[in-house]
Design a protein around this motif. Structure first.
Motif, PDB file in Angstrom:
ATOM      1  N   ASN A  81       0.812  -1.227   0.000  1.00  0.00           N
ATOM      2  CA  ASN A  81       0.000   0.000   0.000  1.00  0.00           C
ATOM      3  C   ASN A  81       0.840   1.268   0.000  1.00  0.00           C
ATOM      4  N   LYS A  82       2.150   1.145  -0.082  1.00  0.00           N
ATOM      5  CA  LYS A  82       3.047   2.308  -0.095  1.00  0.00           C
ATOM      6  C   LYS A  82       3.385   2.651  -1.542  1.00  0.00           C
ATOM      7  N   PHE A  83       3.168   3.909  -1.896  1.00  0.00           N
ATOM      8  CA  PHE A  83       3.443   4.386  -3.243  1.00  0.00           C
ATOM      9  C   PHE A  83       4.534   5.447  -3.210  1.00  0.00           C
ATOM     10  N   THR A  84       5.419   5.408  -4.191  1.00  0.00           N
ATOM     11  CA  THR A  84       6.394   6.465  -4.416  1.00  0.00           C
ATOM     12  C   THR A  84       6.131   6.999  -5.816  1.00  0.00           C
ATOM     13  N   VAL A  85       5.890   8.302  -5.892  1.00  0.00           N
ATOM     14  CA  VAL A  85       5.599   8.945  -7.172  1.00  0.00           C
ATOM     15  C   VAL A  85       6.672  10.000  -7.404  1.00  0.00           C
ATOM     16  N   LYS A  86       7.421   9.854  -8.489  1.00  0.00           N
ATOM     17  CA  LYS A  86       8.451  10.833  -8.827  1.00  0.00           C
ATOM     18  C   LYS A  86       8.005  11.544 -10.097  1.00  0.00           C
ATOM     19  N   GLU A  87       7.811  12.865  -9.979  1.00  0.00           N
ATOM     20  CA  GLU A  87       7.434  13.693 -11.117  1.00  0.00           C
ATOM     21  C   GLU A  87       8.667  14.452 -11.590  1.00  0.00           C
ATOM     22  N   SER A  88       8.945  14.377 -12.876  1.00  0.00           N
ATOM     23  CA  SER A  88      10.075  15.143 -13.405  1.00  0.00           C
ATOM     24  C   SER A  88       9.628  15.887 -14.651  1.00  0.00           C
TER      25      SER A  88
END
Length: 80
Positions: free
Chosen positions: A46-53
């Motif tokens: 249930n852990k999300f990592t979202v990287k926006e570049s």
């Protein structure tokens, strides 16, 4: 089902209206609609990592589904 992967924004409908509703100033809204954004999702249960570049910056957001978290926009706007 995992959402892992890298995605490129193809189009964004009403994005400028959303930014305006969030209080983003006109100059940043005009720049924002021309950003070449890529988003990388990584999911671990249930852990999300979202990287926006984009052309202008890179931001990483880590959150757990169902758990509120605080997030600050580049202009200092605080969101929960």
């Amino acid at each position: 089902m995992a959402f892992d992967g890298t995605w490129k924004i193809d189009r964004s409908e009403n994005y400028e209206k959303l930014m305006k509703a969030m209080g983003v100033n006109k100059m940043k809204r005009k720049l924002g609609i021309h950003v070449n954004m890529k988003i990388n999702f990584q999911q671990d249960d249930n852990k999300f990592t979202v990287k926006e570049s984009s052309n202008f910056h890179t931001t990483e957001i880590v959150f757990i589904l169902g758990v509120n978290f605080d997030y600050n926009l580049d202009d200092g706007t605080e969101l929960t």
